[in-house]
Design a protein around this motif. Sequence first.
Motif, PDB file in Angstrom:
ATOM      1  N   ALA A 148      13.203  -6.550  -4.737  1.00  0.00           N
ATOM      2  CA  ALA A 148      11.733  -6.590  -4.631  1.00  0.00           C
ATOM      3  C   ALA A 148      11.264  -5.961  -3.324  1.00  0.00           C
ATOM      4  O   ALA A 148      10.272  -5.215  -3.301  1.00  0.00           O
ATOM      5  N   LEU A 149      11.973  -6.246  -2.230  1.00  0.00           N
ATOM      6  CA  LEU A 149      11.591  -5.658  -0.951  1.00  0.00           C
ATOM      7  C   LEU A 149      11.725  -4.143  -0.986  1.00  0.00           C
ATOM      8  O   LEU A 149      10.822  -3.415  -0.536  1.00  0.00           O
ATOM      9  N   LYS A 192      11.616  -2.150  -3.556  1.00  0.00           N
ATOM     10  CA  LYS A 192      10.566  -1.595  -4.411  1.00  0.00           C
ATOM     11  C   LYS A 192       9.231  -1.547  -3.685  1.00  0.00           C
ATOM     12  O   LYS A 192       8.499  -0.544  -3.760  1.00  0.00           O
ATOM     13  N   THR A 193       8.914  -2.610  -2.956  1.00  0.00           N
ATOM     14  CA  THR A 193       7.654  -2.655  -2.211  1.00  0.00           C
ATOM     15  C   THR A 193       7.645  -1.616  -1.096  1.00  0.00           C
ATOM     16  O   THR A 193       6.664  -0.882  -0.916  1.00  0.00           O
ATOM     17  N   ALA A 225       7.113   1.967  -2.238  1.00  0.00           N
ATOM     18  CA  ALA A 225       5.788   2.257  -2.792  1.00  0.00           C
ATOM     19  C   ALA A 225       4.770   2.578  -1.712  1.00  0.00           C
ATOM     20  O   ALA A 225       3.622   2.894  -2.017  1.00  0.00           O
ATOM     21  N   GLY A 226       5.183   2.491  -0.444  1.00  0.00           N
ATOM     22  CA  GLY A 226       4.287   2.759   0.674  1.00  0.00           C
ATOM     23  C   GLY A 226       3.942   4.229   0.799  1.00  0.00           C
ATOM     24  O   GLY A 226       4.248   5.026  -0.099  1.00  0.00           O
ATOM     25  N   TYR A 240       1.879   1.953   4.028  1.00  0.00           N
ATOM     26  CA  TYR A 240       0.843   0.938   4.065  1.00  0.00           C
ATOM     27  C   TYR A 240       0.208   0.876   5.445  1.00  0.00           C
ATOM     28  O   TYR A 240       0.849   1.194   6.453  1.00  0.00           O
ATOM     29  N   GLU A 277      -2.317  -3.986   4.964  1.00  0.00           N
ATOM     30  CA  GLU A 277      -1.688  -4.001   3.642  1.00  0.00           C
ATOM     31  C   GLU A 277      -0.250  -4.519   3.722  1.00  0.00           C
ATOM     32  O   GLU A 277       0.197  -5.254   2.830  1.00  0.00           O
ATOM     33  N   LYS A 310       1.326  -7.778   1.690  1.00  0.00           N
ATOM     34  CA  LYS A 310       2.481  -7.665   0.809  1.00  0.00           C
ATOM     35  C   LYS A 310       3.712  -8.397   1.340  1.00  0.00           C
ATOM     36  O   LYS A 310       4.795  -8.309   0.759  1.00  0.00           O
ATOM     37  N   LEU A 346       5.392  -7.884   4.127  1.00  0.00           N
ATOM     38  CA  LEU A 346       6.371  -7.071   4.854  1.00  0.00           C
ATOM     39  C   LEU A 346       6.399  -7.409   6.343  1.00  0.00           C
ATOM     40  O   LEU A 346       7.406  -7.164   7.027  1.00  0.00           O
TER      41      LEU A 346
END
Length: 595
Positions: A234-235, A237-238, A241-242, A244, A248, A252, A254
């Motif tokens: 999950a980390l 993937k997040t 996607a940046g 950020y 943001e 999320k 981070l």
Amino acid sequence: MKQFLMTVAGVFVGLVLFLVGVPFLLIVMAASAARPAPVPAHTVLQLDLRGGLSDQEPQNPFAALGGGGGQSVMSIIETLRRAETDDKVEAVLVRLPEGGMAPASADELRLAFKHFRAVGKKPIFAHSQGLYPSGLVTSTYMLGAAASEFWMQPDSSLQAVGAASEEMFFKRFFDKYGVKADYEQRYEYKNAVNPYLYSDYTPAHRESTLSWMGSVYTTALTTAAQDRKVDPAALIKTIEAGPYSAEEAKAKGLIDRVGQVKDAQDAMLSRAGKGAKLLDFDDYAARAKKAPAKTGPTIAVVSAEGAIMTGSGEGGSPFGGDSTIYSDQVAKALYDAIDDKDVKAIVFRVSSPGGSDTASEQILAAVKAAKKANKPIVVSMGTYAASGGYWISSGASAIVAEPTTLTGSIGVFGGKFALGDALARFGVDVKQVHVGGDYSGAFGTGQGFTPEQRARFAGWMDRIYAGFVHRVAEGRNLPEARVREIAKGRVWTGVQAKQLGLVDELGGFYEAVDKAKSLANLKGEVKLKKVGGSNSPFEALEKMLGVSETSVRTLAASAWLLGDPRSQSILDEMAKARLRSTPSGASVLADTPVR
């Protein structure tokens, strides 16, 4: 003639004043701050990593004055070990760089942060003014994730979305201007000279680069996820996607907080208690007094950072900042540790991309001598220990590497640039004469190797490679056929190297100390003693000026007699240094015993 002699005399006097006066003035200026004030009762240390890091402290005492100094990973982790049990130190605030940092350095500092928080029960805040795609920035993010709280400046950007490496290839340029790169490689993964031989990545070059980069990237984000207690997939993937904004990134999960560095400082000072003060990390390190030398079991620490070369480093400027591993120096330090009856084991800290095979062999002989003397020697790998760096490590009792240390590169390359055609275009002709065998002119720059010269040169490369493989097989207790499979000049990360049997354990310097204790059957506290390393300022000046250390000391004493209080402080520090010294020239590495 008279005017000429007067001019020569004037130049000589000027050089003497510059070479003697300027260094002496620098010594006086540095020594004027040799009596620091006590550490405040409630202190928050501020560690700024934005200026870059070396793995180890400079080998000469004037490197910082010459622009080559700065902080080292080793000095930071040693100071954190002192600070975690210092009742006056309440917390640490870390300023993160905006770009990437050496992955293994981030690994080592992360372990130190975790130990500080666990043993000292004290917080570490990390503050970032943005993370931008420069170098391996995911390693910087990983280090921030290891803090108690991860702060970012408002409206800054978190762009740790991946990792990229760019290579500049010169083959077409060389072809256009008549330059010939004439090299031999053993083997296809030994790609240091590929930019001169090709116009793009070879399949092996691409495969090797993507492999170690992928290992570093996955290790950094998996570790960050572990520290932030989130799912690694999950980390990742997040992150990918940046990019950020700081706001943001906080939303999320981070990072933890958004605020200016002043906000983070105020928050730490408030937590530290009434009257708490900020103190620069380097100032604290300078103020921390060394513990008296203790008797008992001792582990020697020998350090080696930089390219590996033959010689002793004599004659170089003491103001140079480049790190170099001189085989005479390192071998002597190892033999001194072997001969020291108090030393029961050795930790050999290595951070090197490689260098001379003959210099590497000299150091490896000393490593083997330690084992023969029944003194376990454990290599602690820093940023990299590749090629010659792995050569000197291969014979150790055990090897401990960081997960992202770059190691292996068991291979060799060599050759020359043939510039005759290029220079001819500018009216410069390169002609050669020689006596003796044809190979005597093999390394002339006018033309490439003749077929006979290349055959003989290739045979030399083959012998060095075969010797390298044999030493690794012997040191690691692996079949030579297996070593040849995983060698071929390929670079591996620490994680990959452990799977291949090239290293024994993953961890940092203090994990290597624990391994040395175990191998030497040492229980309880041990003393770490640095053997070899940098000279005193006076010894450095002696080497540069060609005068005795006594003469330099006399110069300082003369100024003291003339009433210069700064020179008096130099003599005071000299007296203190003499009291701290040992017959072998070793010094206590840290004032906190290692358990």
